[in-house]
Design a protein around this motif. Structure first.
Motif, PDB file in Angstrom:
ATOM      1  N   ARG A 172      37.603  87.432 123.862  1.00 33.20           N
ATOM      2  CA  ARG A 172      37.550  88.886 123.411  1.00 33.20           C
ATOM      3  C   ARG A 172      38.368  88.837 121.873  1.00 33.20           C
ATOM      4  N   PRO A 173      37.709  89.847 121.271  1.00 29.60           N
ATOM      5  CA  PRO A 173      38.683  89.813 119.995  1.00 29.60           C
ATOM      6  C   PRO A 173      40.241  89.772 120.042  1.00 29.60           C
TER       7      PRO A 173
ATOM      8  N   CYS B 269      42.042  85.130 124.240  1.00 29.42           N
ATOM      9  CA  CYS B 269      41.310  84.522 125.578  1.00 29.42           C
ATOM     10  C   CYS B 269      40.316  83.924 124.890  1.00 29.42           C
ATOM     11  N   PHE B 270      39.988  82.732 125.438  1.00 33.50           N
ATOM     12  CA  PHE B 270      39.117  81.803 124.984  1.00 33.50           C
ATOM     13  C   PHE B 270      38.657  80.850 126.203  1.00 33.50           C
ATOM     14  N   ARG B 271      37.499  80.071 125.885  1.00 33.79           N
ATOM     15  CA  ARG B 271      36.997  78.998 126.750  1.00 33.79           C
ATOM     16  C   ARG B 271      36.287  77.972 126.117  1.00 33.79           C
ATOM     17  N   ALA B 272      36.246  76.788 126.843  1.00 30.19           N
ATOM     18  CA  ALA B 272      35.584  75.525 126.336  1.00 30.19           C
ATOM     19  C   ALA B 272      34.228  75.922 126.370  1.00 30.19           C
TER      20      ALA B 272
ATOM     21  N   THR C 185      43.073  83.093 133.308  1.00 30.28           N
ATOM     22  CA  THR C 185      42.641  84.082 134.156  1.00 30.28           C
ATOM     23  C   THR C 185      40.879  83.950 134.376  1.00 30.28           C
ATOM     24  N   ARG C 186      40.408  84.753 135.019  1.00 26.97           N
ATOM     25  CA  ARG C 186      38.939  84.602 135.078  1.00 26.97           C
ATOM     26  C   ARG C 186      38.239  86.060 134.722  1.00 26.97           C
TER      27      ARG C 186
ATOM     28  N   ARG D 215      34.288  83.761 135.340  1.00 23.89           N
ATOM     29  CA  ARG D 215      34.408  82.384 134.599  1.00 23.89           C
ATOM     30  C   ARG D 215      36.037  82.045 134.106  1.00 23.89           C
ATOM     31  N   PHE D 216      36.223  80.778 133.958  1.00 24.38           N
ATOM     32  CA  PHE D 216      37.637  80.464 133.889  1.00 24.38           C
ATOM     33  C   PHE D 216      37.749  80.603 132.284  1.00 24.38           C
ATOM     34  N   VAL D 217      39.280  81.197 132.249  1.00 23.04           N
ATOM     35  CA  VAL D 217      39.569  81.775 130.692  1.00 23.04           C
ATOM     36  C   VAL D 217      40.893  81.259 130.424  1.00 23.04           C
ATOM     37  N   ILE D 218      40.957  80.487 129.188  1.00 30.89           N
ATOM     38  CA  ILE D 218      42.304  80.236 129.050  1.00 30.89           C
ATOM     39  C   ILE D 218      42.950  81.457 128.135  1.00 30.89           C
ATOM     40  N   ARG D 219      44.274  81.495 128.533  1.00 28.02           N
ATOM     41  CA  ARG D 219      45.014  82.810 127.776  1.00 28.02           C
ATOM     42  C   ARG D 219      45.994  82.084 126.739  1.00 28.02           C
TER      43      ARG D 219
END
Ligand SMILES: Cc1ncc(COP(=O)(O)O)c(C=O)c1O
Ligand SMILES: Cc1ncc(COP(=O)(O)O)c(C=O)c1O
Lengths: 481, 481
Positions: A392-393, A400-403, A428-429, A433-437
């Motif tokens: 998300r911006p 919030c990002f992911r690999a 979070t999800r 999908r798994f999301v790193i915060r």
């Protein structure tokens, strides 16, 4: 403890706390304690005889500290900020030292009046609508938490809609991304699970207005009563922002109480350029945010505002004889016990007052603005790096990002960073999908900490070794005398 | 605020607090503030620029202090004790300085484990039944207040009896002298007013067992479900003690959850001779008392114990993804957020731990025993004085009495004492009659303060002039630098 002992031990403890905060960035952020470790180091029975304060402070260093996850570390990026500050800590100390009970105006007028006054200040500070000021029918109060604020908003809404007797047909609304405290409030208040409708979210994790409309229409057609809607400004998971104005325009004609949960994001309003977080608030019934999250005030301090305080007071007021007094009977004063669930209350306005005066509006603006800049800079790096994807911006303080390589890799990277002790992230999800915060909002977090986090993530993604940060010895110095 | 500034201002504030507590007995006990006085002395808008800490502390002395009713004064005999102490104030300072969030075990293991551990200590300290220990199915938790403790007990009871869906037929019981927080808990939980039955009291203000029996029988006969009963040990009005054992024996066969509210009197259990306050607790489901009332711990600190923690946790647990973690998923740890309404929680166990270690069991016993002696000595004087009538025997720390000449005289005497600023009393009504309450439990209250109170009452009764105590100038000294 004599006043002289209090002076002596107090000075030592103040030094201890200052040393701790000065050096907290040297600790592994997350505690390495296993379940039972702390208890195993404590004697099984309470002491029979008095123990010297120094012995207690030694145990704080040797038993308690290893079991602490350092929320005040500049490398703490997990969950949400809980950014304390010097003035706030001192305000809490003064509150404990005065030891007053602020349940009624009469039990310590300053405790109530400073609270009302500072909450009016906050209306200025954040650019909130005038309907939340105490000189009209509305006003603000400090609750312990956003959870409690949401609960009392539900109770006020229920009261306005006819009270317990009319509960059976009431329905409320919140998005699937609303905080769990909304469901908890409904449970506490005695609603069945199906009385809180879960509104779908769109691709930005924001409440879908079309789905809300459908649900409301169905409910109204079935004779149910839409009595409450919660819109979130800054969801916990991804800082998503529900369309408050549109939600209010949709449900207010049905007599619905609109509550806005801005627990995490509300503080952004100190920055004029970020006042879009307040859009639509002039249409809502209640709004809350947590200075104990992102406004340099240690837990507990949630500010709740209502447009019409009478619904709240009528829902919660029960006056036993022993609390009757002339000022209350005359209706000249606010008795905050009627704005909350507990009876007793401590002097929490002091810490918020100290914070606002210490920083001034400019100082708060500077620090909040700085966090947002740091988050946006971090997000920009994520965005252009092929190893990661921005989910998300980053409009405020959360990234919030992911690999790019998928969930397992995201999880592995996060755990590698956390296990190093050099930073702490949470997850979070989104769409399963798994999301790193990465939540960037601690008091002392600076560019270099965010740079270090970025380095760490890169190393973890590339599978390079990360040197762990170890618990420093004999720290903080104050703990050793 | 830099760590060095925190040191400097912190030392000054510690001195301020120590000076305050040293001299608090020189203040008129009740604030003379009129509604609006405090607010009128504050600027209408928050400061734009940072302000020096010294300016803030000056305003504490000049604006806040005059609006404070001094709960920590040795001449404070009103309402209930709220007896803070040096170790408790320092524990609060440390909690603010560490600034951790204890919502989950994982977010700072020491915060949870110290709490569980100290609450097990308190079982020893007060001689509570083993069912409240954490090594079986039960356990203790710190809630902010007895009101919240009673609320979560009601919620656990409701859950055990079938939850919201089965609420319609549930009924609960509490005496007419039970604290207003019982009714508030029922209201919050969404019960109709008639679902909390008010049980008559006997001539000692204790719950009438025969009336309870009648009500329960009526309810059962009508198909209603007696799901909750609250017995009070130490009512707020007169320190009356409900027959806990008999209540439990009567209602437990109906599956009723028995909660005991010992908010004010529970601390008496530190004195072995006073452990009659625990009679019957091995039969009940939950029990609470307030260290923030009578155990030298500043607000907020209520200890709630349950015999079966699963009912509580099931009633309150909602786990969003962002709070999921390995330790919780494995069921190895306690997550106290599921034992309370708010999500967040600060490290409140520190102050209770500090207090218990500073005083030791012996020290606590000494001070609580001393308060009871003072109260009984005072009651003995009342009893033999023809100007006064003792309303109830003083078994613990509260003396209830009235003027022999009737209600108007009682009220006049109390107001004369309070207006003098030399002591503060409060009142209740028993059988519609005005009753003066002298609650003797502040940390520094000694024989001479009780003697002075007795002198004052005599002077007021005789219509002799009472020299008022005036706000001292330039006090506390720390406030002037
Ligand atoms: C949006 C939102 N609402 C409510 C809460 C609950 O906060 P509190 O601990 O103040 O109840 C949180 C905290 O995670 C949050 O992010
Ligand atoms: C018997 C009893 N129960 C409950 C309470 C409420 O206390 P709290 O402020 O801890 O909710 C009081 C305080 O007056 C009390 O005396």
């Amino acid at each position: 403890m004599t006043p002289d002992d209090l002076r002596r031990h107090g000075h030592r403890l103040v030094d201890w706390v200052a040393d701790y905060l000065e050096g907290v960035g040297d600790y592994p952020v997350a505690s390495r304690s296993a379940p039972g470790d702390v208890r195993a180091a404590l004697p099984p029975h309470p002491p029979t005889s008095p123990e010297p304060f120094d012995a207690v402070l030694d145990d704080v260093a040797s038993v308690v500290l290893p079991g602490i996850t350092h929320w005040q570390s500049p490398d703490f990026f997990a969950y949400f900020p809980a950014n304390a500050s010097g003035p706030s800590i001192l305000g809490e100390l003064l509150s404990a030292g005065l030891g007053v009970q602020g349940m009624l105006w009469a039990t310590s007028p300053a405790c109530t009046e400073l609270e009302t006054h500072v909450l009016d200040w906050v209306v200025d500070l954040l650019g909130l609508p005038d309907r939340f000021r105490s000189d009209g029918p509305g006003g603000g109060v400090i609750e312990d938490s956003a959870s409690s604020a949401t609960l009392v908003a539900v109770l006020a809404a229920r009261h306005r809609a006819g009270g317990a007797a009319a509960m059976g047909e009431m329905v409320g609304y919140a998005s699937a991304e609303a905080h769990s405290s909304v469901r908890k409030a409904f449970t506490v208040a005695g609603f069945r699970d199906d009385q809180l409708r879960v509104v779908d979210v769109d691709e930005h994790q924001a409440l879908r207005l079309d789905h809300l409309r459908t649900l409301v229409e169905e409910d109204v057609a079935a004779g149910r009563r839409p009595f409450f809607a919660c819109a979130t400004v800054g969801t916990t998971g991804t800082m998503a922002v529900d369309p408050v104005r549109a939600v209010a325009e949709l449900v207010v004609p049905h007599g619905t109480w609109v509550h806005v949960d801005a627990a995490m994001a509300g503080a952004a309003g100190v920055v004029p350029e970020l006042r879009w977080v307040n859009d639509g608030l002039e249409l809502v019934d209640s709004w809350c945010f947590d200075p104990h999250k992102w406004l340099f005030t240690n837990f507990d301090c949630d500010c709740l505002y209502v447009a019409d305080r009478s619904a709240l007071v009528e829902a919660l007021s029960i006056v036993p004889e022993y609390l009757r007094n002339a000022a209350s009977d005359a209706g000249d004063v606010i008795d905050y016990r009627d704005w909350q669930v507990p009876l007793g209350r401590r002097f929490r306005a002091l810490k918020l007052w100290f914070v606002i005066r210490h920083y001034g509006a400019e100082g708060l603006r500077h620090h909040i603005g700085r966090h947002v800049e740091l988050a946006q800079g971090f997000a920009a790096r994520v965005e252009v790096d092929p190893r990661f994807e921005l989910v998300r911006p980053a409009e405020l303080s959360l990234v919030c990002f992911r690999a790019a390589a998928g969930d397992d890799e995201s999880e592995r990277i996060m755990h590698a960073v956390n296990a190093s002790g050099r930073a702490l992230l949470s997850h979070t999800r989104v769409d399963e999908r798994f999301v790193i915060r990465a939540s960037i909002g601690q008091t002392t977090t600076e560019q270099r900490h965010v740079d270090a986090l970025w380095e760490l993530l890169g190393a973890a993604a590339d599978g390079r070794p990360i040197e762990p940060r170890l618990q420093p010895d004999g720290f903080p110095p104050g703990a050793r005398g």
